[in-house]
Design a protein around this motif. Structure first.
Motif, short mmCIF file in Angstrom:
data_model
loop_
_atom_site.label_atom_id
_atom_site.label_comp_id
_atom_site.label_asym_id
_atom_site.label_seq_id
_atom_site.Cartn_x
_atom_site.Cartn_y
_atom_site.Cartn_z
N UNK A 123 0.81 -1.22 0.00
CA UNK A 123 0.00 0.00 0.00
C UNK A 123 0.85 1.28 0.00
N UNK A 124 0.19 2.45 0.05
CA UNK A 124 0.99 3.68 -0.13
C UNK A 124 1.86 4.07 1.07
N UNK A 125 1.52 3.60 2.27
CA UNK A 125 2.23 4.13 3.45
C UNK A 125 3.75 4.05 3.32
N UNK A 126 4.31 2.86 2.95
CA UNK A 126 5.77 2.81 2.82
C UNK A 126 6.27 2.99 1.38
N UNK A 127 5.39 3.45 0.47
CA UNK A 127 5.75 3.45 -0.96
C UNK A 127 6.96 4.33 -1.27
N UNK A 128 7.17 5.39 -0.46
CA UNK A 128 8.27 6.31 -0.75
C UNK A 128 9.62 5.78 -0.28
N UNK A 129 9.66 4.56 0.28
CA UNK A 129 10.94 4.01 0.74
C UNK A 129 11.90 3.80 -0.43
N UNK A 130 11.33 3.37 -1.55
CA UNK A 130 12.18 2.92 -2.67
C UNK A 130 13.25 3.93 -3.05
N UNK A 158 0.93 11.82 -8.04
CA UNK A 158 2.00 11.86 -7.04
C UNK A 158 2.44 10.42 -6.68
N UNK A 159 1.45 9.56 -6.40
CA UNK A 159 1.79 8.20 -5.98
C UNK A 159 2.45 7.41 -7.12
N UNK A 160 1.99 7.67 -8.32
CA UNK A 160 2.58 6.99 -9.47
C UNK A 160 4.06 7.31 -9.56
N UNK A 161 4.40 8.58 -9.28
CA UNK A 161 5.80 8.98 -9.28
C UNK A 161 6.61 8.15 -8.29
N UNK A 162 5.98 7.72 -7.21
CA UNK A 162 6.69 6.93 -6.21
C UNK A 162 6.78 5.46 -6.60
N UNK A 163 5.75 4.95 -7.27
CA UNK A 163 5.73 3.49 -7.48
C UNK A 163 6.22 3.06 -8.87
N UNK A 176 -8.55 -2.86 -11.16
CA UNK A 176 -7.82 -1.87 -10.35
C UNK A 176 -6.52 -1.41 -10.99
N UNK A 177 -6.11 -2.12 -12.04
CA UNK A 177 -4.77 -1.90 -12.56
C UNK A 177 -4.63 -0.51 -13.18
N UNK A 178 -3.53 0.14 -12.85
CA UNK A 178 -3.20 1.43 -13.43
C UNK A 178 -2.01 1.25 -14.36
N UNK A 179 -1.88 2.16 -15.32
CA UNK A 179 -0.74 2.08 -16.25
C UNK A 179 0.55 2.32 -15.49
N UNK A 180 1.43 1.34 -15.52
CA UNK A 180 2.72 1.48 -14.84
C UNK A 180 3.79 0.88 -15.75
N UNK A 181 5.00 1.43 -15.66
CA UNK A 181 6.03 0.99 -16.62
C UNK A 181 6.75 -0.29 -16.19
N UNK A 182 6.05 -1.22 -15.59
CA UNK A 182 6.68 -2.48 -15.20
C UNK A 182 5.60 -3.57 -15.22
#
Ligand code: UDP
Length: 412
Positions: A123-130, A158-163, A176-182
């Protein structure tokens, strides 16, 4: 402690053998899961069985949590609501608190995360760890448990920038899927049939739970188990109950919930629920401690049927939990509930309190149908929503991510 072999009695030996084979290439790997609470809510529920099973299968699995001050949780609650589509204006101050909490956690967890072979960030809580680990060695997976089908765009940006920088992500449903580069994997959650929450209970314990909370054993009882969260629609449940009691005055409603330590809105919602219940003695609002698994188990078994009238729902473990106990579920026609409630077979999907009231009356007037749907519901969970299926999918994707470049992978 539950061992993998204990599940053979529920799902069969073959399933267990298959899991051992799949896990062989992962032997000795360091796996870290990070989320924001050890108790309360579905993610903690899943991690409490997943980590011991991964360990038993030979991985060095760890569970770490990120905790912060009030502003951190306010910010992540906004993220959660915004992923579920609610507009959210998040102040710079809250975002700063979010980023600072992740920075501090990165420092604290640094050695563990840097060294891990696979990191699951929930989930988003620790998403900015990367972004604090440019030198990471392992594969990092963002696991989104939330219904992100129609996110509030500015927050998703904003969250997409993190993940986006993760090696892969996992969503519960294709919707639920969002466009992501992976690579994006689909893995619906599951429940542990042997945990205190779901294991068989002695009949006295099930009948006893009604007495314990002053619920009349001779009259019908319906239940919703949920955190006090607006997306779980507790007010809609009360409205449906009121409409149904016009025809079935004997009906009783139990709303059982508690707080999750990372959910700051619970108290306000609970106050709204209490006001809506207007001291009706047949509405039982039960505030349970976060480890009341056995009590919830008994309540789900003691109910005639169960509601999960969510307006948005990532998955809804409570749905699978109730279905496993042979209860049809009247569920909101949304998100993960749609995977579990097969309309007219394992329960009913509803879009309004009126719809829910209609189905409540139907189930109480057609007892034989209620029993038949409950039997189907349990079997549907056995086939699709038990730990062993989710574990198999996690193992498969971990083998793919860590051995994907090899021509052949030797299974044990
Ligand atoms: N739960 C609990 N106590 C409560 C409310 C919920 O133990 O007071 C449990 C519930 O039985 C389920 C999980 O927390 O296992 C909630 O998961 P779900 O996917 O239904 O919803 P979430 O809270 O993750 O949105």
């Amino acid at each position: 402690m539950t061992m993998l072999s204990d599940y053979a009695g529920v799902v069969g030996e073959d399933v267990i053998d298959h899991l051992r084979q799949l896990a062989a290439p992962l032997n000795g790997m360091k796996i870290v899961h990070v989320n924001s609470t050890r108790q309360g809510g579905g993610v903690a529920e899943i991690l409490s069985w997943l980590i011991p099973l991964q360990r038993e299968l030979g991985m060095e699995a760890r569970w770490e949590i990120i905790t912060g001050k009030n502003e951190f949780y306010q910010c992540t609650k906004h993220f959660h609501n915004a992923l579920q589509g609610a507009p959210a204006l998040i102040s710079e101050g809250l975002l700063k608190a979010y980023e600072a909490t992740n920075r501090d956690a990165a420092e604290e967890l640094g050695p563990v995360l840097r060294d891990a072979d696979v990191v699951f960030i929930h989930d988003p809580q620790p998403a900015a760890l990367l972004k604090h680990f440019p030198d990471r060695k392992g594969k990092w997976i963002w696991r989104c448990h939330i219904d992100a089908s129609h996110p509030y765009r500015p927050v998703w940006k904003y969250l997409r920038g993190l993940v986006a920088g993760y090696d892969a992500s996992i969503f519960s449903l294709a919707d639920f899927v969002q466009m992501l580069p992976h690579t994006v994997y689909l893995v619906p959650p599951s429940i542990d049939p042997l945990s205190e929450k779901n294991m068989d209970l002695p009949a006295e314990e099930v009948t006893g739970v009604r007495g314990r909370f002053g619920i009349d054993p001779a009259r019908p009882m319906m239940l919703q188990v949920s955190r006090f969260d607006r997306f779980k629609d507790p007010l809609g449940v009360i409205e449906a109950y009121r409409q149904a009691t016009a025809f079935i005055p004997a009906l009783q409603l139990v709303l059982a919930g508690g707080g999750a330590s990372d959910d700051p809105e619970g108290e306000a919602v609970l106050a709204e629920v209490r006001a809506a219940a207007r001291e009706d003695p047949d509405i039982h609002i039960l505030l349970l401690p976060s480890d009341a698994h056995r009590t919830i188990n008994a309540l789900q078994r003691a109910a005639d049927f169960v509601l999960q009238k969510s307006l948005k729902e990532g998955f809804g473990l409570t749905v699978a939990e109730s279905m496993w106990k042979g209860k049809p579920v009247i569920g909101g026609d949304t998100g993960g509930i749609r995977l579990q409630v097969i309309n007219h077979h394992t329960g009913f999907l509803v879009n309004s309190p009126e719809g829910a009231a209609l189905r409540i009356r139907y189930l109480l007037h057609h007892r034989e149908k209620l029993v038949e749907m409950g039997i189907k519901a349990r079997e549907f969970v056995r086939q699709n929503f038990l730990t062993t299926r989710q574990l198999r999918e996690y193992l498969t994707l971990m083998v793919g991510l860590t051995h994907g470049a090899e021509d052949r992978v030797r299974l044990g």
